[in-house]
Design a protein around this motif. Sequence first.
Motif, PDB file in Angstrom:
ATOM      1  N   ASP A  20       1.012  -0.912   0.173  1.00  0.00           N
ATOM      2  CA  ASP A  20      -0.116  -0.060  -0.059  1.00  0.00           C
ATOM      3  C   ASP A  20       0.855   1.278   0.002  1.00  0.00           C
ATOM      4  O   ASP A  20       1.728   1.387   0.927  1.00  0.00           O
ATOM      5  CB  ASP A  20      -0.952   0.016   1.110  1.00  0.00           C
ATOM      6  CG  ASP A  20      -1.960   1.039   1.172  1.00  0.00           C
ATOM      7  OD1 ASP A  20      -1.819   2.151   1.050  1.00  0.00           O
ATOM      8  OD2 ASP A  20      -2.928   0.451   1.152  1.00  0.00           O
ATOM      9  N   HIS A  21       0.479   2.161  -0.939  1.00  0.00           N
ATOM     10  CA  HIS A  21       1.387   3.555  -0.959  1.00  0.00           C
ATOM     11  C   HIS A  21       1.425   4.278   0.186  1.00  0.00           C
ATOM     12  O   HIS A  21       2.315   4.936   0.677  1.00  0.00           O
ATOM     13  CB  HIS A  21       0.934   4.326  -2.452  1.00  0.00           C
ATOM     14  CG  HIS A  21       1.528   3.603  -3.434  1.00  0.00           C
ATOM     15  ND1 HIS A  21       0.571   2.762  -4.258  1.00  0.00           N
ATOM     16  CD2 HIS A  21       2.748   3.565  -4.099  1.00  0.00           C
ATOM     17  CE1 HIS A  21       1.401   2.384  -5.188  1.00  0.00           C
ATOM     18  NE2 HIS A  21       2.774   2.978  -5.353  1.00  0.00           N
ATOM     19  N   LYS A  22       0.321   4.148   1.039  1.00  0.00           N
ATOM     20  CA  LYS A  22       0.062   5.027   2.100  1.00  0.00           C
ATOM     21  C   LYS A  22       0.062   4.579   3.480  1.00  0.00           C
ATOM     22  O   LYS A  22       0.366   5.110   4.338  1.00  0.00           O
ATOM     23  CB  LYS A  22      -1.416   5.891   1.903  1.00  0.00           C
ATOM     24  CG  LYS A  22      -1.277   6.923   0.437  1.00  0.00           C
ATOM     25  CD  LYS A  22      -2.923   7.475   0.515  1.00  0.00           C
ATOM     26  CE  LYS A  22      -2.793   8.300  -0.817  1.00  0.00           C
ATOM     27  NZ  LYS A  22      -2.803   7.539  -1.739  1.00  0.00           N
ATOM     28  N   VAL A  23      -0.508   3.167   3.664  1.00  0.00           N
ATOM     29  CA  VAL A  23      -0.479   2.525   4.751  1.00  0.00           C
ATOM     30  C   VAL A  23       0.621   1.735   5.081  1.00  0.00           C
ATOM     31  O   VAL A  23       1.042   0.843   4.330  1.00  0.00           O
ATOM     32  CB  VAL A  23      -1.724   1.889   4.714  1.00  0.00           C
ATOM     33  CG1 VAL A  23      -2.068   1.126   6.081  1.00  0.00           C
ATOM     34  CG2 VAL A  23      -3.075   2.755   4.478  1.00  0.00           C
ATOM     35  N   LYS A  24       1.338   2.049   6.377  1.00  0.00           N
ATOM     36  CA  LYS A  24       2.211   1.206   6.810  1.00  0.00           C
ATOM     37  C   LYS A  24       1.973  -0.357   6.795  1.00  0.00           C
ATOM     38  O   LYS A  24       0.684  -0.619   7.506  1.00  0.00           O
ATOM     39  CB  LYS A  24       2.883   1.532   8.106  1.00  0.00           C
ATOM     40  CG  LYS A  24       3.439   3.208   7.733  1.00  0.00           C
ATOM     41  CD  LYS A  24       4.050   3.742   9.073  1.00  0.00           C
ATOM     42  CE  LYS A  24       4.543   5.105   9.090  1.00  0.00           C
ATOM     43  NZ  LYS A  24       5.443   5.361   7.915  1.00  0.00           N
ATOM     44  N   LEU A  25       2.555  -1.097   7.030  1.00  0.00           N
ATOM     45  CA  LEU A  25       2.171  -2.528   7.323  1.00  0.00           C
ATOM     46  C   LEU A  25       2.264  -3.051   8.614  1.00  0.00           C
ATOM     47  O   LEU A  25       3.080  -2.628   9.405  1.00  0.00           O
ATOM     48  CB  LEU A  25       3.212  -3.495   6.387  1.00  0.00           C
ATOM     49  CG  LEU A  25       3.035  -5.050   6.638  1.00  0.00           C
ATOM     50  CD1 LEU A  25       1.737  -5.235   5.996  1.00  0.00           C
ATOM     51  CD2 LEU A  25       3.847  -5.822   5.866  1.00  0.00           C
ATOM     52  N   GLY A  26       1.073  -2.978   9.136  1.00  0.00           N
ATOM     53  CA  GLY A  26       0.823  -3.530  10.723  1.00  0.00           C
ATOM     54  C   GLY A  26       0.886  -2.390  11.643  1.00  0.00           C
ATOM     55  O   GLY A  26       1.107  -1.114  11.138  1.00  0.00           O
TER      56      GLY A  26
END
Length: 564
Positions: free
Chosen positions: A461-467
């Motif tokens: 996701d370009h905007k949402v960090k993983l976890g």
Amino acid sequence: MLKKLLSGVTAAACACSMVLMPGSDVVKSVPAAADAPDSYHDDWLHVNENAEVVDMYGNPVWMTGVNWFGYNVGSQVFDGVWSANMHNCLDIIADHGFNLLRVPMSTEIILQWKNHEPDPILKVNPYENPELVKTFDENGTPIEYMYSFDIWNKAVEWCRENGVKIMMDIHCATTNAAGHNYPLWYDDNYSTDDWLEALSWFCEQYKDDDTVIAIDLKNEPHGKPEEGKFAKWDDSTDLNNWKYAAERGAMACLEQNPNLLIMIEGIECYPDFARGADWTTPAVDYAHYGEPSKVFGAWWGGNLRGVKDNPVDIGKYNSQIVYSPHDYGPLVYEQSWFHLEGKKPNYTSYKFDTQSLLDEYWYDAWAYLVEEHRYPLLMGEWGGFVDEVNDPSGANTQWLTLLRDYMKEKRIHHTFWCFNENSSDTGGLMYDNFQKWDDEKYEFVKPSLWQDENGKFISLDHKVKLGKAGNGISLSDYYSGSHEVEPITVTADYGDANCDGKVDIADAVLIRQYLADPKKHALTEAGKANADCADSGKGITEADALAIEMVVVGKIKTTDLPTT
């Protein structure tokens, strides 16, 4: 090494940013943030000319995920939600660095949702999952649960919050814990048309939500000719021709959402046509028992030999195709290429390494597609036991290690099997009724997950960090820094323009066809490198075809290529 910069998504002050494209000095303009797609449409993925999966800016990505089943077996929800909190489980998956969730389903459950049919059962623990209960009575007893499709959409929502993308997999036609044993995408209850209807409806539901980025058309098509029901791969329109069905299935999806990646698995058996076999030749010929089979066998869904001569063709959507084999170790089945001695699991010896696996199975079954840069691969299932109790000989662990490291080297996308603890022949990442995380197995898998040089897990996701654990970053975070990306390198096998392992007149013919009409007679990236065999580095010309003809008539040897 190639430096790549992405700033268009995050830098609102920048009117336009520039991205260096793989293997090129050409820069690509990236729209300003104000012009970029919204957060539900900016993460679609595609395949470029180098057989890499890339984002909308041309940046390569690496899908490194995990499987979590349940919707295919009759639970009407992920397995384990009978004892664990579903939201928390999805957080655990994201926090441990898995950026893609492969979710097995069935044609039956999708059509149930389409037709708003009631749930036959729902294996949800209401006290662990109060958010999945619509109403409780005054004593706290659940009165009404959410509908299973609404629960599924909660899972989609929570994946989106975590930066985890989803790949839906049609695991079987009829919902059944053993449904994967049926060889085809249709059965006595659900037809090919039903399967197409389910695919179309599901893709239409999420055409405006890039949380769902991929569809695995059918899990493990398989079967042997002598069994009556089996999947084949050729250019016919036969009902059991998986290649033809996959083209229809892909179109059913892409007509609803042209941005989806389409995962296409292989089959089980492929005839050795050079030895006179055809689709009626038995895989096990008892009349000639002891002689080498005239049929190439593979793991279910793992045989992609047919792609070489008959690739799936969906026209303008070919840039959405990713082939997806499955591979397992000796504890699942004692394949010949493991060279085992002794009884399972206490093998007294085993003889295999990466090269032997490539020579005896991997390369011709599926690895040639990445080795020759024809198509990207996603290993849809790989996994197994790595502990001393279940794998005392270490054979299974060795296979897993070799495959893991090969996938890392070749940047093969993958979804590990599995999150569930209730996979009898592999185990999973959870145990103790989905209450505990298996650190030993996870430490084995962790090196194969997409991470930056600081060990941060990278989201798709370009905007949402993983976890939510603070150990993940977004795709824009990754490409806004100075991260070095390994470019794809092509090792030339000079003269072998068609990448069939030999240099002959067919290569010269293909070069001339390519020069006459490069769109109709396209060469793979590896084929282009191989074809440039006269004055190498100056591009493909008539001189290359002439050099190959000199090899054919014996005037020069293949070792003399490239000529100068």
